[in-house]
Design an enzyme around this catalytic site. Sequence first.
Site, PDB file in Angstrom:
ATOM      1  N   CYS A   1      -4.275   1.982  -3.645  1.00 35.57           N
ATOM      2  CA  CYS A   1      -3.078   2.774  -3.577  1.00 35.57           C
ATOM      3  C   CYS A   1      -2.529   2.359  -5.095  1.00 35.57           C
ATOM      4  CB  CYS A   1      -2.079   2.423  -2.589  1.00 35.57           C
ATOM      5  SG  CYS A   1      -1.396   0.777  -2.388  1.00 35.57           S
TER       6      CYS A   1
ATOM      7  N   ARG B   1       0.898   0.856   0.831  1.00 32.02           N
ATOM      8  CA  ARG B   1      -0.005   1.291   1.808  1.00 32.02           C
ATOM      9  C   ARG B   1      -1.283   0.742   2.014  1.00 32.02           C
ATOM     10  NH1 ARG B   1       0.570   6.851  -1.654  1.00 32.02           N
ATOM     11  NH2 ARG B   1       1.126   5.022  -3.125  1.00 32.02           N
TER      12      ARG B   1
ATOM     13  N   ASP C   1       3.861   7.718  -0.331  1.00 33.53           N
ATOM     14  CA  ASP C   1       4.395   6.785  -1.071  1.00 33.53           C
ATOM     15  C   ASP C   1       5.691   5.969  -0.507  1.00 33.53           C
ATOM     16  OD1 ASP C   1       5.122   4.510  -2.448  1.00 33.53           O
ATOM     17  OD2 ASP C   1       4.566   5.051  -4.576  1.00 33.53           O
TER      18      ASP C   1
HETATM   19  P1  4NP Z   1       2.001   1.272  -2.950  1.00 30.26           P
HETATM   20  O1  4NP Z   1       3.769   1.544  -3.144  1.00 30.26           O
HETATM   21  O2  4NP Z   1       1.399   2.111  -3.824  1.00 30.26           O
HETATM   22  O3  4NP Z   1       1.799   2.086  -1.459  1.00 30.26           O
HETATM   23  O4  4NP Z   1       1.739   0.077  -2.932  1.00 30.26           O
HETATM   24  C1  4NP Z   1       4.251   1.173  -4.251  1.00 30.26           C
HETATM   25  C2  4NP Z   1       4.610  -0.058  -4.678  1.00 30.26           C
HETATM   26  C3  4NP Z   1       5.185  -0.485  -5.806  1.00 30.26           C
HETATM   27  C4  4NP Z   1       5.317   0.534  -6.531  1.00 30.26           C
HETATM   28  C5  4NP Z   1       5.075   1.735  -6.386  1.00 30.26           C
HETATM   29  C6  4NP Z   1       4.636   2.157  -5.094  1.00 30.26           C
HETATM   30  N1  4NP Z   1       5.964   0.265  -8.017  1.00 30.26           N
HETATM   31  O5  4NP Z   1       6.355   1.170  -8.834  1.00 30.26           O
HETATM   32  O6  4NP Z   1       6.292  -0.733  -8.288  1.00 30.26           O
END
Ligand code: 4NP
Length: 153
Positions: free
Chosen positions: A7, A13, A120
């Site tokens: 992800c 995720r 997300d």
């Molecule tokens: P992930 O969610 O892609 O599902 O791990 C996110 C976690 C952190 C960030 C964005 C999405 N971030 O911008 O820090």
Amino acid sequence: MRVLMVCLGNICRSPLAHGILQHKAKDSIFVDSAGTNGYHIGESPDPRSIAVAEKNNLDITTQRCRKFEVQDFDNFDIIFVMDGSNYRDILKMARNEEDEKKVKLIMNEHKPGMNLNVPDPYYGGDEGFDNVYKMLDQATDAFLKRIADEKTG
Ligand code: 4NP
């Protein structure tokens, strides 16, 4: 078989996808996860992902965030991405058609051809994490059923 879950941040995720598939597949599949960006390298999963996992009797607390690297194309048979943005980011790093063929949207296991995203949940509330868990539970069930069916022909 070796499966990598990808992800954006590798804290919400993909750690859930990693934990859920590893738990279901036990030792039959090696599972890991990574992020397309490096904002959270070395960190534990987001506390909300840890909580929804715990609610479903799954411990993901030992996972640590890492960034996707080009060698992952050599080390994994399937690279499951959570959304279209991850898909484009990983394809940009592919060196050849063989690499490209390994990259798949995970929800296409549950709803083939629909190209659905696992949304997300980072900026939203807890319900987003429940939804992610439910979607990944369905996708991993469908994936395991597909590979079992392929084995038996
Ligand atoms: P992930 O969610 O892609 O599902 O791990 C996110 C976690 C952190 C960030 C964005 C999405 N971030 O911008 O820090």
